[in-house]
Design a protein around this motif. Structure first.
Motif, mmCIF file in Angstrom:
data_model
loop_
_atom_site.group_PDB
_atom_site.id
_atom_site.type_symbol
_atom_site.label_atom_id
_atom_site.label_comp_id
_atom_site.label_asym_id
_atom_site.label_seq_id
_atom_site.Cartn_x
_atom_site.Cartn_y
_atom_site.Cartn_z
ATOM 1 N N THR A 3 35.550 40.084 39.749
ATOM 2 C CA THR A 3 36.672 40.132 38.587
ATOM 3 C C THR A 3 37.932 39.965 39.433
ATOM 4 O O THR A 3 38.015 40.030 40.644
ATOM 5 C CB THR A 3 36.467 41.593 37.839
ATOM 6 N N SER A 4 39.039 39.696 38.577
ATOM 7 C CA SER A 4 40.315 39.324 38.918
ATOM 8 C C SER A 4 40.989 40.672 39.613
ATOM 9 O O SER A 4 41.606 40.587 40.599
ATOM 10 C CB SER A 4 41.145 38.805 37.854
ATOM 11 N N GLY A 5 40.550 41.790 39.186
ATOM 12 C CA GLY A 5 40.818 43.009 39.620
ATOM 13 C C GLY A 5 40.172 43.349 41.160
ATOM 14 O O GLY A 5 40.894 43.821 41.904
ATOM 15 N N GLN A 6 39.020 42.871 41.062
ATOM 16 C CA GLN A 6 38.479 43.212 42.616
ATOM 17 C C GLN A 6 39.169 41.928 43.714
ATOM 18 O O GLN A 6 39.291 42.405 44.539
ATOM 19 C CB GLN A 6 36.973 42.576 42.538
ATOM 20 N N LEU A 7 39.470 41.054 43.056
ATOM 21 C CA LEU A 7 40.262 39.984 44.037
ATOM 22 C C LEU A 7 41.558 40.537 44.535
ATOM 23 O O LEU A 7 42.058 40.722 45.541
ATOM 24 C CB LEU A 7 40.508 38.620 43.046
ATOM 25 N N ARG A 8 42.394 41.316 43.585
ATOM 26 C CA ARG A 8 43.632 41.875 43.691
ATOM 27 C C ARG A 8 43.425 43.078 44.618
ATOM 28 O O ARG A 8 44.180 43.247 45.644
ATOM 29 C CB ARG A 8 44.525 42.385 42.276
ATOM 30 N N ALA A 9 42.436 43.959 44.317
ATOM 31 C CA ALA A 9 41.949 45.171 45.228
ATOM 32 C C ALA A 9 41.672 44.631 46.511
ATOM 33 O O ALA A 9 42.115 45.289 47.723
ATOM 34 C CB ALA A 9 41.020 45.979 44.843
ATOM 35 N N ALA A 10 40.830 43.680 46.696
ATOM 36 C CA ALA A 10 40.614 42.901 47.934
ATOM 37 C C ALA A 10 41.671 42.810 48.839
ATOM 38 O O ALA A 10 41.762 43.193 50.000
ATOM 39 C CB ALA A 10 39.690 42.001 47.875
ATOM 40 N N ARG A 11 42.685 42.117 48.194
ATOM 41 C CA ARG A 11 43.926 41.660 48.931
ATOM 42 C C ARG A 11 44.585 42.871 49.415
ATOM 43 O O ARG A 11 45.147 42.847 50.433
ATOM 44 C CB ARG A 11 44.991 40.914 47.777
ATOM 45 N N ALA A 12 44.674 43.759 48.387
ATOM 46 C CA ALA A 12 45.561 45.019 48.720
ATOM 47 C C ALA A 12 44.911 45.633 50.117
ATOM 48 O O ALA A 12 45.605 46.153 50.780
ATOM 49 C CB ALA A 12 45.546 46.041 47.724
ATOM 50 N N LEU A 13 43.357 45.666 50.131
ATOM 51 C CA LEU A 13 42.900 46.665 51.296
ATOM 52 C C LEU A 13 43.281 45.655 52.529
ATOM 53 O O LEU A 13 43.383 46.356 53.661
ATOM 54 C CB LEU A 13 41.261 46.748 50.718
ATOM 55 N N LEU A 14 43.111 44.421 52.257
ATOM 56 C CA LEU A 14 43.709 43.866 53.725
ATOM 57 C C LEU A 14 45.116 43.673 53.888
ATOM 58 O O LEU A 14 45.231 43.160 54.920
ATOM 59 C CB LEU A 14 42.895 42.202 53.262
ATOM 60 N N GLY A 15 45.616 43.831 53.011
ATOM 61 C CA GLY A 15 47.228 43.945 53.295
ATOM 62 C C GLY A 15 47.946 42.479 53.131
ATOM 63 O O GLY A 15 48.734 42.124 54.074
ATOM 64 N N ILE A 16 47.296 41.697 52.541
ATOM 65 C CA ILE A 16 47.763 40.063 52.385
ATOM 66 C C ILE A 16 48.117 39.681 51.189
ATOM 67 O O ILE A 16 47.800 40.472 50.069
ATOM 68 C CB ILE A 16 46.722 39.162 53.104
ATOM 69 N N ALA A 59 36.108 39.293 56.177
ATOM 70 C CA ALA A 59 37.052 40.063 56.584
ATOM 71 C C ALA A 59 36.774 41.442 56.455
ATOM 72 O O ALA A 59 37.753 42.368 56.495
ATOM 73 C CB ALA A 59 38.408 39.760 55.844
ATOM 74 N N GLY A 60 35.689 41.916 55.873
ATOM 75 C CA GLY A 60 35.457 43.408 55.892
ATOM 76 C C GLY A 60 35.448 43.999 54.458
ATOM 77 O O GLY A 60 35.110 45.094 54.154
ATOM 78 N N ILE A 61 35.277 43.130 53.579
ATOM 79 C CA ILE A 61 35.451 43.725 52.118
ATOM 80 C C ILE A 61 33.958 43.539 51.494
ATOM 81 O O ILE A 61 33.459 42.445 51.431
ATOM 82 C CB ILE A 61 36.335 42.779 51.408
ATOM 83 N N GLU A 62 33.671 44.805 51.053
ATOM 84 C CA GLU A 62 32.451 44.631 50.318
ATOM 85 C C GLU A 62 32.733 44.754 48.786
ATOM 86 O O GLU A 62 33.224 45.667 48.183
ATOM 87 C CB GLU A 62 31.679 45.861 50.712
ATOM 88 N N LEU A 63 32.172 43.780 48.076
ATOM 89 C CA LEU A 63 32.211 43.696 46.638
ATOM 90 C C LEU A 63 31.104 44.482 45.843
ATOM 91 O O LEU A 63 30.071 44.017 46.108
ATOM 92 C CB LEU A 63 32.262 42.261 46.192
ATOM 93 N N ILE A 64 31.318 45.305 45.295
ATOM 94 C CA ILE A 64 30.440 46.230 44.637
ATOM 95 C C ILE A 64 30.587 45.886 43.090
ATOM 96 O O ILE A 64 31.468 46.124 42.358
ATOM 97 C CB ILE A 64 30.614 47.682 44.821
ATOM 98 N N GLY A 65 29.108 45.546 42.527
ATOM 99 C CA GLY A 65 29.156 45.375 41.060
ATOM 100 C C GLY A 65 28.913 46.433 40.414
ATOM 101 O O GLY A 65 28.816 47.850 40.773
ATOM 102 N N ASP A 66 29.311 46.375 39.087
ATOM 103 C CA ASP A 66 28.774 47.549 38.104
ATOM 104 C C ASP A 66 27.322 48.348 38.299
ATOM 105 O O ASP A 66 26.259 47.439 38.736
ATOM 106 C CB ASP A 66 28.742 47.179 36.402
ATOM 107 N N ASP A 67 27.212 49.614 38.599
ATOM 108 C CA ASP A 67 26.211 50.374 38.683
ATOM 109 C C ASP A 67 25.424 49.988 40.107
ATOM 110 O O ASP A 67 24.119 50.271 40.034
ATOM 111 C CB ASP A 67 25.014 50.207 37.538
ATOM 112 N N VAL A 68 26.173 49.656 40.997
ATOM 113 C CA VAL A 68 25.726 49.261 42.204
ATOM 114 C C VAL A 68 26.328 50.230 43.154
ATOM 115 O O VAL A 68 27.525 50.226 43.517
ATOM 116 C CB VAL A 68 25.688 47.689 42.776
ATOM 117 N N PRO A 69 25.426 50.957 43.896
ATOM 118 C CA PRO A 69 25.989 51.722 45.168
ATOM 119 C C PRO A 69 26.898 50.977 46.207
ATOM 120 O O PRO A 69 26.093 49.844 46.623
ATOM 121 C CB PRO A 69 25.079 52.672 45.751
ATOM 122 N N SER A 70 27.667 51.455 46.831
ATOM 123 C CA SER A 70 28.288 50.904 48.207
ATOM 124 C C SER A 70 27.401 51.152 49.349
ATOM 125 O O SER A 70 26.936 52.546 49.613
ATOM 126 C CB SER A 70 29.682 51.180 48.362
#
Length: 90
Positions: A3-16, A59-70
């Motif tokens: 999702t677009s939110g995951q993309l933004r969150a991934a960038r935030a976690l990476l600090g880019i 880069a170390g980002i795990e994308l977690i889908g709906d109802d899927v544990p990390s």
């Protein structure tokens, strides 16, 4: 799916910023901008989506889908809808 939110969150976690993400995953800046502006599930050609997901994973980002544990046990973001139902995982 991502999702677009995951993309933004991934960038935030990476600090880019968007330019940094584009360089990291090998796509153009306008592509990243369009994907983040799309809202909801990001649409694009399979090659581009694969580059995004593969690059984020490298880069170390795990994308977690709906109802899927990390499974990674690392940092992450989870958005919970009112009432406790999971809406989107980041």
């Amino acid at each position: 799916m991502i999702t677009s939110g995951q993309l933004r969150a991934a960038r935030a976690l990476l600090g880019i910023d968007q330019r940094g993400l584009a360089a990291l995953v090998g796509v153009s800046l306008p592509t990243v901008q369009r994907m983040e502006a799309s809202g909801g599930i990001v649409r694009g050609n399979v090659d581009t989506l694969t580059k995004i997901v593969t690059g984020l994973r490298a880069a170390g980002i795990e994308l977690i889908g709906d109802d899927v544990p990390s499974s990674g046990g690392g940092r992450g973001v989870r958005l919970i809808m009112p009432g406790g139902r999971q809406n989107a995982d980041f």
